[in-house]
Design an enzyme around this catalytic site. Sequence first.
Site, mmCIF file in Angstrom:
data_model
loop_
_atom_site.group_PDB
_atom_site.id
_atom_site.type_symbol
_atom_site.label_atom_id
_atom_site.label_comp_id
_atom_site.label_asym_id
_atom_site.label_seq_id
_atom_site.Cartn_x
_atom_site.Cartn_y
_atom_site.Cartn_z
ATOM 1 N N GLU A 162 0.729 -1.279 -0.510
ATOM 2 C CA GLU A 162 0.036 -0.367 0.247
ATOM 3 C C GLU A 162 1.066 1.255 0.365
ATOM 4 O O GLU A 162 0.467 1.833 1.156
ATOM 5 C CB GLU A 162 -0.612 -0.421 1.515
ATOM 6 C CG GLU A 162 -1.672 -1.300 1.070
ATOM 7 C CD GLU A 162 -3.005 -1.423 2.702
ATOM 8 O OE1 GLU A 162 -2.340 -0.681 3.022
ATOM 9 O OE2 GLU A 162 -3.395 -2.566 2.247
ATOM 10 N N ASN A 210 2.707 -4.598 -3.056
ATOM 11 C CA ASN A 210 0.756 -5.411 -2.655
ATOM 12 C C ASN A 210 -0.126 -3.792 -2.478
ATOM 13 O O ASN A 210 0.692 -2.798 -2.173
ATOM 14 C CB ASN A 210 1.161 -6.232 -1.790
ATOM 15 C CG ASN A 210 -0.265 -7.137 -1.465
ATOM 16 O OD1 ASN A 210 -1.037 -7.753 -2.345
ATOM 17 N ND2 ASN A 210 -1.087 -6.886 -0.069
ATOM 18 N N HIS A 247 -9.829 -7.277 -1.792
ATOM 19 C CA HIS A 247 -11.598 -6.310 -0.479
ATOM 20 C C HIS A 247 -12.626 -6.536 -1.258
ATOM 21 O O HIS A 247 -12.361 -5.147 -1.451
ATOM 22 C CB HIS A 247 -11.055 -5.284 0.785
ATOM 23 C CG HIS A 247 -9.672 -6.076 1.566
ATOM 24 N ND1 HIS A 247 -10.166 -7.258 2.316
ATOM 25 C CD2 HIS A 247 -8.411 -5.582 1.856
ATOM 26 C CE1 HIS A 247 -9.261 -7.698 2.295
ATOM 27 N NE2 HIS A 247 -7.564 -6.961 2.180
#
Length: 360
Positions: A162, A210, A247
Amino acid sequence: MRKEVFVGRKYGFIYIVISISILFLSGCPKPPIGPVGSLRDMAASRNIRIGAAVDPTKFSETAYDNTCKTEFNMLVAENVMKMDTIHPSATTYNYSPADLIMTYAQNNGMTVRGHALLWHNQVPGWVTAKPYSELIAVMQSHIDNVLTHFKGKIHSWDVVNEVVKDNGLGLRNNDDSSSIWADSLTDDSIIKEAFYRARAVDPDAKLIINDYSNEAKGSTKADKLYSLVAGWVGAGVPIDGVGFQLHLMESSTPNYTAIRQNIDRYIALKPGFQVQFTEIDVRISEPASQSELDNQASIYANLMRIALDYYPNVTVFVTWGITDKYSWIPSVFSGYGSALLFDGAYAPKPAYHALVNALR
Ligand code: G3I
């Protein structure tokens, strides 16, 4: 002479067939598999890593243990490999919780993803107290120690997690307190060095960047991450793949075409470039209705079909937890839950069966 040769060849061939059969039946090593038809068994038949994020304190719960080892062949630490747990002070490392996962994985023939070396969250106080100028040394000592400890045992590492701002304008950075690991929107010095450092310590682990909301080509954040990764890979930074956390919300159908277009451009960056589905969950506004659970199932199945279509560039399909009972979702998204493959009583949900069918 010719007849004898022919007879010799025939019986020789039969001998070979028999000996190979004996070897096979005698149990040349075969990967441990779950019950026939389990998700793990179906995934193994397609060389897919079907994984779950785990909490090692839950292994003592029988249903958690049984479901984990029967249905999954990859594990990732939900929390215990993050810096706050594993490197609690400048001079101390705490590998005990993570090693419980490593031992469990070894005992059950599973591979492990490493999550996460550099992240803006769950950073211990001794690190956040340091000036930016000292952080590259912190990162180097952290990566040296952690990757040495797990060397050769980790399938892939989330080296950085992130790092792109949600608005896609650049890197999370300490100007707006969104991350200590960059000094500005464009300062990628620590990020690049982290990949070089990780490659130097464990050349066998796949090195992954990621993020979340990065899966669909055309979104500002996804396009920004792609352009950064393309530049880094082009400059020779040892990045082996990108992680799509995924998500998702059941009420918001993914743009599968945009996901495919995004994978297309990533795998064109260099031969063997990986796209990993690293933290899948599909949250539903509680209480979940049957039609919502069925729609959730189709989302999971469509993601698996994309993975299978892009094999072997996509081989990692990890859900962010095993059971709805312990999902992070309800504590963060109030009123939402039911995001995983097994319900609170470990019963397989429609999404589980949809994945098994997609793998058939
Ligand atoms: O360990 C402490 C415990 O000692 C304390 O008593 C308790 C109450 O304060 O907190 C415990 O720490 C919690 C930790 O999970 C371990 O359970 C933190 O408060 C809590 O914030 C933390 O949440 C985790 C979150 O990352 C941290 O941001 C979630 O479980 C975890 O699922 C979530 O996972 C992240 C991925 O790493 C990155 N991608 C997004 C994903 C969801 O946020």
